[in-house]
Scaffold this motif. Structure first.
Motif, short mmCIF file in Angstrom:
data_model
loop_
_atom_site.label_atom_id
_atom_site.label_comp_id
_atom_site.label_asym_id
_atom_site.label_seq_id
_atom_site.Cartn_x
_atom_site.Cartn_y
_atom_site.Cartn_z
N ALA A 85 0.86 -1.19 0.00
CA ALA A 85 0.00 0.00 0.00
C ALA A 85 0.89 1.24 0.00
CB ALA A 85 -0.94 0.00 1.21
N GLY A 86 2.08 1.08 -0.60
CA GLY A 86 3.05 2.15 -0.58
C GLY A 86 3.05 3.04 -1.81
N VAL A 87 2.32 2.64 -2.84
CA VAL A 87 2.33 3.42 -4.08
C VAL A 87 1.44 4.64 -3.90
CG1 VAL A 87 1.77 3.40 -6.53
CG2 VAL A 87 2.77 1.37 -5.46
N GLY A 88 1.94 5.81 -4.32
CA GLY A 88 1.17 7.04 -4.19
C GLY A 88 1.87 8.06 -3.33
N GLY A 89 3.18 7.87 -3.13
CA GLY A 89 3.91 8.79 -2.27
C GLY A 89 5.02 9.58 -2.95
N PHE A 90 5.25 9.33 -4.24
CA PHE A 90 6.39 9.97 -4.89
C PHE A 90 6.06 11.39 -5.37
CE2 PHE A 90 8.10 5.59 -5.62
CZ PHE A 90 9.28 5.79 -4.91
N VAL A 91 7.01 12.29 -5.12
CA VAL A 91 6.93 13.66 -5.61
C VAL A 91 8.23 13.97 -6.33
CG1 VAL A 91 6.61 16.09 -5.02
CG2 VAL A 91 5.43 14.33 -3.68
N PHE A 92 8.12 14.46 -7.55
CA PHE A 92 9.28 14.88 -8.34
C PHE A 92 9.31 16.40 -8.41
CE2 PHE A 92 8.95 10.53 -9.48
CZ PHE A 92 10.15 10.12 -10.04
N PHE A 93 10.51 16.95 -8.29
CA PHE A 93 10.70 18.40 -8.31
C PHE A 93 11.64 18.78 -9.45
CE2 PHE A 93 10.01 17.04 -3.96
CZ PHE A 93 9.08 17.95 -3.48
N SER A 94 11.47 19.99 -9.94
CA SER A 94 12.44 20.55 -10.88
C SER A 94 13.53 21.26 -10.08
CB SER A 94 11.75 21.54 -11.82
OG SER A 94 11.31 22.68 -11.10
N ASN A 95 14.64 21.54 -10.73
CA ASN A 95 15.74 22.22 -10.04
C ASN A 95 15.39 23.64 -9.64
OD1 ASN A 95 17.57 20.08 -10.02
ND2 ASN A 95 18.34 20.57 -12.06
N ASP A 96 14.36 24.21 -10.24
CA ASP A 96 13.97 25.57 -9.87
C ASP A 96 12.82 25.59 -8.86
OD1 ASP A 96 11.90 24.78 -11.47
OD2 ASP A 96 12.05 26.43 -12.91
N GLY A 97 12.56 24.43 -8.26
CA GLY A 97 11.63 24.40 -7.14
C GLY A 97 10.19 24.11 -7.46
N GLN A 98 9.90 23.70 -8.68
CA GLN A 98 8.52 23.40 -9.05
C GLN A 98 8.21 21.92 -8.79
OE1 GLN A 98 6.41 25.94 -10.10
NE2 GLN A 98 8.23 27.13 -9.50
#
Length: 301
Positions: A85-98
């Motif tokens: 039940a671990g899927v749904g936690g990833f967040v990707f960021f850009s180098n400029d903070g988006q």
């Protein structure tokens, strides 16, 4: 050292790299068959992810989980079923903070959404899992700008849902702070006794597969806790031995390691057999699914 050791087999995982193995199960039938073979080889618990049969990529489709659980339950083997039940936690960021969108990898969702397949299966009442995983902290997963996010309140919410469903949470611990949180929540009464902890080592950038660190973490656990650990890649079998020595259970399987030896792809059953050999050579016995239910205080299926 434990006298009876529970072997968990993590059958397929969600990483695309696993599919380079010719033995990686993809369809629900393949995943269930591989799980059944692992149980026959000595696993008491099978940890299940599912994959889209067409794309071969990770999926969270409840229909696919339903089919896998159905096939295992109707196979005639006695197995404890543990759904991710671990899927749904990833967040990707850009180098400029988006914060990047879903098309660039972010899949962040509520705790209830992460557990939707478990909730559906329990509410249907026919193909009910025994355990589901609950990731217990935020972590940088490898290089780049990818982070897995699981806040203290998300963990509390997951524990609440598990208690309402009657499914035991397996607390996935990737770093020492994750375990600190688990112990605090256990003291608060959020988790039932015995608390079930999986110490996940050698996942970049969590905790390394180090016996000194493992021993230190184990020494912080409540006396009633049941725990296991695993290592990734070539550290899989060394961590089996370390876990047994320190009084824990073990996890092996293709989710964490593709090889039986250098360049030789393994099946899940072969990895379980290798782990069983280590456990028994150390003087311990391998717990049956029935015995594992007693140890973990699970309901009789």
């Amino acid at each position: 050292m434990r006298e009876d050791v529970i072997i968990t087999c993590a059958v397929t995982g969600d990483d695309a790299k696993v599919t380079k193995s010719p033995h990686c199960p993809v369809t629900p039938a393949e995943i269930a068959n591989s799980a059944v073979e692992a149980v026959k080889a000595g696993a008491a618990v099978v940890h299940i992810h599912v994959r889209d049969p067409v794309t071969r990529q990770m999926s969270m489709d409840p229909a696919l989980y339903r089919e896998v659980v159905k096939n295992i339950r109707e196979s005639g083997v006695e197995a404890i079923i543990n759904l991710t039940a671990g899927v749904g936690g990833f967040v990707f960021f850009s180098n400029d903070g988006q914060v990047l969108g879903q098309d660039q990898g972010t899949d962040f969702a509520s705790q209830e959404t992460r557990m939707r397949h478990v909730i559906e299966l329990v509410n249907e009442g026919k193909y009910v899992p025994d355990i589901c995983t609950l990731n217990c902290g935020t972590l940088n997963f490898g290089e780049g700008n990818r982070t897995y996010v699981s806040t203290p309140d998300y963990v509390r919410e997951g524990a609440r849902i598990c208690r309402e469903l009657g499914v035991k949470p397996e607390l996935e611990v990737f770093d020492s702070g994750n375990l600190w949180l688990c112990n605090k929540l256990f003291e608060e009464g959020v988790f039932d006794t015995p608390m079930l902890v999986q110490l996940c080592t050698s996942v970049p950038y969590g905790m390394p597969a180090n016996v000194g660190l493992l021993a230190a973490l184990v020494n912080t656990l409540p006396p009633t806790a049941q725990w296991a650990s695993f290592g990734v890649g070539r550290m899989q079998m060394p961590m089996v031995a370390q876990s047994v020595m320190l009084g824990g259970h073990v996890r092996v399987g293709l989710e964490d390691n593709l090889y039986l030896s250098r360049g030789v792809f393994a099946t899940n059953a072969q990895l379980v057999e290798r782990a069983r050999t280590i456990v028994e050579a150390m003087g311990a016995s391998v717990a049956t699914a029935g015995r594992a239910r007693e140890i973990l205080a699970l309901k009789v299926s």
